[in-house]
Design an enzyme around this catalytic site. Structure first.
Site, PDB file in Angstrom:
ATOM      1  N   LYS A  13       0.832  -1.223   0.000  1.00 39.69           N
ATOM      2  CA  LYS A  13       0.000   0.000   0.000  1.00 39.69           C
ATOM      3  C   LYS A  13       0.854   1.256   0.000  1.00 39.69           C
ATOM      4  O   LYS A  13       0.600   2.196  -0.733  1.00 39.69           O
ATOM      5  CB  LYS A  13      -0.848   0.135   1.275  1.00 39.69           C
ATOM      6  CG  LYS A  13      -1.820  -0.907   1.589  1.00 39.69           C
ATOM      7  CD  LYS A  13      -2.701  -0.488   2.771  1.00 39.69           C
ATOM      8  CE  LYS A  13      -1.991  -0.328   4.104  1.00 39.69           C
ATOM      9  NZ  LYS A  13      -1.397  -1.530   4.669  1.00 39.69           N
ATOM     10  N   ARG A  88      -8.742   1.937   9.859  1.00 36.87           N
ATOM     11  CA  ARG A  88      -8.317   0.560  10.115  1.00 36.87           C
ATOM     12  C   ARG A  88      -9.322  -0.171  10.990  1.00 36.87           C
ATOM     13  O   ARG A  88      -9.123  -1.336  11.297  1.00 36.87           O
ATOM     14  CB  ARG A  88      -6.990   0.592  10.833  1.00 36.87           C
ATOM     15  CG  ARG A  88      -5.813   0.089   9.979  1.00 36.87           C
ATOM     16  CD  ARG A  88      -4.615   0.250  10.826  1.00 36.87           C
ATOM     17  NE  ARG A  88      -3.465  -0.487  10.522  1.00 36.87           N
ATOM     18  CZ  ARG A  88      -2.407  -0.012   9.874  1.00 36.87           C
ATOM     19  NH1 ARG A  88      -2.452   1.171   9.316  1.00 36.87           N
ATOM     20  NH2 ARG A  88      -1.322  -0.739   9.770  1.00 36.87           N
ATOM     21  N   ARG A 128      11.629  -6.094   3.978  1.00 35.40           N
ATOM     22  CA  ARG A 128      11.377  -4.659   3.824  1.00 35.40           C
ATOM     23  C   ARG A 128      12.402  -3.845   4.621  1.00 35.40           C
ATOM     24  O   ARG A 128      12.705  -4.152   5.761  1.00 35.40           O
ATOM     25  CB  ARG A 128       9.971  -4.324   4.315  1.00 35.40           C
ATOM     26  CG  ARG A 128       9.680  -2.833   4.288  1.00 35.40           C
ATOM     27  CD  ARG A 128       8.231  -2.547   4.256  1.00 35.40           C
ATOM     28  NE  ARG A 128       7.585  -2.765   5.535  1.00 35.40           N
ATOM     29  CZ  ARG A 128       6.300  -2.488   5.758  1.00 35.40           C
ATOM     30  NH1 ARG A 128       5.550  -2.026   4.771  1.00 35.40           N
ATOM     31  NH2 ARG A 128       5.760  -2.707   6.935  1.00 35.40           N
ATOM     32  N   ARG A 161      11.950  -1.884  10.179  1.00 34.35           N
ATOM     33  CA  ARG A 161      11.018  -1.430  11.208  1.00 34.35           C
ATOM     34  C   ARG A 161      10.953  -2.451  12.330  1.00 34.35           C
ATOM     35  O   ARG A 161      10.932  -3.656  12.060  1.00 34.35           O
ATOM     36  CB  ARG A 161       9.621  -1.262  10.585  1.00 34.35           C
ATOM     37  CG  ARG A 161       9.482   0.019   9.805  1.00 34.35           C
ATOM     38  CD  ARG A 161       8.215   0.092   9.004  1.00 34.35           C
ATOM     39  NE  ARG A 161       7.019  -0.361   9.697  1.00 34.35           N
ATOM     40  CZ  ARG A 161       5.797  -0.269   9.191  1.00 34.35           C
ATOM     41  NH1 ARG A 161       5.614   0.279   7.994  1.00 34.35           N
ATOM     42  NH2 ARG A 161       4.757  -0.711   9.848  1.00 34.35           N
ATOM     43  N   ARG A 172       0.308  -8.430  13.848  1.00 36.82           N
ATOM     44  CA  ARG A 172      -0.273  -7.412  12.961  1.00 36.82           C
ATOM     45  C   ARG A 172      -1.237  -8.046  11.949  1.00 36.82           C
ATOM     46  O   ARG A 172      -2.264  -7.473  11.613  1.00 36.82           O
ATOM     47  CB  ARG A 172       0.839  -6.636  12.240  1.00 36.82           C
ATOM     48  CG  ARG A 172       1.612  -5.738  13.216  1.00 36.82           C
ATOM     49  CD  ARG A 172       2.899  -5.244  12.610  1.00 36.82           C
ATOM     50  NE  ARG A 172       2.699  -4.362  11.495  1.00 36.82           N
ATOM     51  CZ  ARG A 172       3.552  -4.246  10.466  1.00 36.82           C
ATOM     52  NH1 ARG A 172       4.657  -4.964  10.436  1.00 36.82           N
ATOM     53  NH2 ARG A 172       3.297  -3.414   9.510  1.00 36.82           N
TER      54      ARG A 172
HETATM   55  P1  AMP Z   1       1.607   0.954   9.141  1.00 33.41           P
HETATM   56  O1  AMP Z   1       2.843   1.728   8.827  1.00 33.41           O
HETATM   57  O2  AMP Z   1       0.398   1.463   8.399  1.00 33.41           O
HETATM   58  O3  AMP Z   1       1.793  -0.537   8.999  1.00 33.41           O
HETATM   59  O4  AMP Z   1       1.286   1.225  10.698  1.00 33.41           O
HETATM   60  C1  AMP Z   1       2.209   0.876  11.704  1.00 33.41           C
HETATM   61  C2  AMP Z   1       1.520   0.847  13.061  1.00 33.41           C
HETATM   62  O5  AMP Z   1       1.005   2.153  13.358  1.00 33.41           O
HETATM   63  C3  AMP Z   1       0.318  -0.078  13.176  1.00 33.41           C
HETATM   64  O6  AMP Z   1       0.688  -1.418  13.456  1.00 33.41           O
HETATM   65  C4  AMP Z   1      -0.435   0.573  14.332  1.00 33.41           C
HETATM   66  O7  AMP Z   1       0.168   0.288  15.584  1.00 33.41           O
HETATM   67  C5  AMP Z   1      -0.235   2.052  14.048  1.00 33.41           C
HETATM   68  N1  AMP Z   1      -1.300   2.589  13.152  1.00 33.41           N
HETATM   69  C6  AMP Z   1      -1.152   3.084  11.898  1.00 33.41           C
HETATM   70  N2  AMP Z   1      -2.339   3.479  11.399  1.00 33.41           N
HETATM   71  C7  AMP Z   1      -3.254   3.232  12.352  1.00 33.41           C
HETATM   72  C8  AMP Z   1      -4.660   3.382  12.432  1.00 33.41           C
HETATM   73  N3  AMP Z   1      -5.375   3.893  11.416  1.00 33.41           N
HETATM   74  N4  AMP Z   1      -5.282   2.997  13.589  1.00 33.41           N
HETATM   75  C9  AMP Z   1      -4.598   2.508  14.629  1.00 33.41           C
HETATM   76  N5  AMP Z   1      -3.265   2.302  14.614  1.00 33.41           N
HETATM   77  C10 AMP Z   1      -2.590   2.669  13.492  1.00 33.41           C
END
Ligand code: AMP
Length: 219
Positions: A13, A88, A128, A161, A172
């Site tokens: 994404k 989410r 990644r 990360r 996740r």
């Molecule tokens: P991502 O980079 O989108 O994979 O997000 C990394 C982490 O940030 C996730 O595993 C959550 O802990 C937090 N996070 C990102 N976006 C959201 C969201 N919309 N709602 C809740 N937690 C979020």
């Protein structure tokens, strides 16, 4: 164009959002990037989010909804945006609907669901690497940087990360299945859902995405 990207961790994404944002000249609003930056800088938002992120859990809805509200009402998002990683949960999607109504926005144009089987997302997450300075994302096999371990754009040392470590990835993916996948039905009911098979190479997925957001150009 106002677009939402939905998909499990590792479907690509973020990479596709970065590319589409450049093509469409609209910002990519990644809640994950905003939260990671807040954690790095030790801001109050970062302190609230840190433990949830490190264990692969979602940050509480009210925290994320507040930060998205601030972004979407800023001048930078006036011509549109790509929401990457938000909403989410169904509660976040409902809050987004309310936000759009309150601000008199014409509403979302598309919600893109990126589909990739779990075995492949696990492989992608393991390889990644990302740039902590400019957020550019690489993969050690599928999209390596020109100079090993360094960002092509800004030269910063690339990092893995902490939440891409195998023990957190499993959490996740479970969170996605339980809390985020109900959004597919939510947006399908509203006639906004478009599905993109994201198992292919990056360029091919970009072409599929373009065909979905601009059907008339490719018809
Ligand atoms: P991502 O980079 O989108 O994979 O997000 C990394 C982490 O940030 C996730 O595993 C959550 O802990 C937090 N996070 C990102 N976006 C959201 C969201 N919309 N709602 C809740 N937690 C979020």
């Amino acid at each position: 164009m106002r677009v939402v990207f939905v998909g499990a961790p590792g479907v690509g994404k973020g990479t596709q959002a970065q590319r589409l944002a450049v093509e469409e000249k609209i910002p990519q609003v990644s809640t994950g990037d905003i939260l990671r930056d807040a954690v790095k800088r030790g801001t109050p938002l970062g302190l609230q989010a840190k433990d949830f992120m490190e264990s692969g859990k979602l940050v509480p809805d009210e925290v994320v909804i507040g930060l998205v509200r601030e972004k979407l009402t800023s001048a930078e998002c006036a011509q549109g945006y790509i929401l990457d990683g938000f909403p989410r949960t169904v509660a976040q999607a409902e809050a987004l609907d309310r936000m759009l109504k309150e601000t008199g926005s014409p509403g979302l144009d598309h919600v893109i669901s990126f589909d990739v089987p779990n075995v492949e997302t696990i492989r992608r997450l393991a390889g990644r690497r990302s740039c902590p300075r400019c957020q550019t994302v690489y993969h050690i096999v599928y999209g390596p940087p020109k100079r090993e371990g360094r960002c092509d754009k800004c030269g910063e040392a690339l990092v893995q990360r902490t939440d891409d470590k195998p023990e957190t990835v499993e959490a996740r993916l479970a969170v996605f299945d339980q809390q985020t996948s109900p959004l597919i039905a939510y947006y399908q009911k509203r006639g906004l859902l478009r599905r993109v098979d994201a198992t292919a190479a990056i360029d091919q997925v970009s072409a599929r995405l373009r065909a979905v957001v601009h059907p008339a150009r490719t018809a």
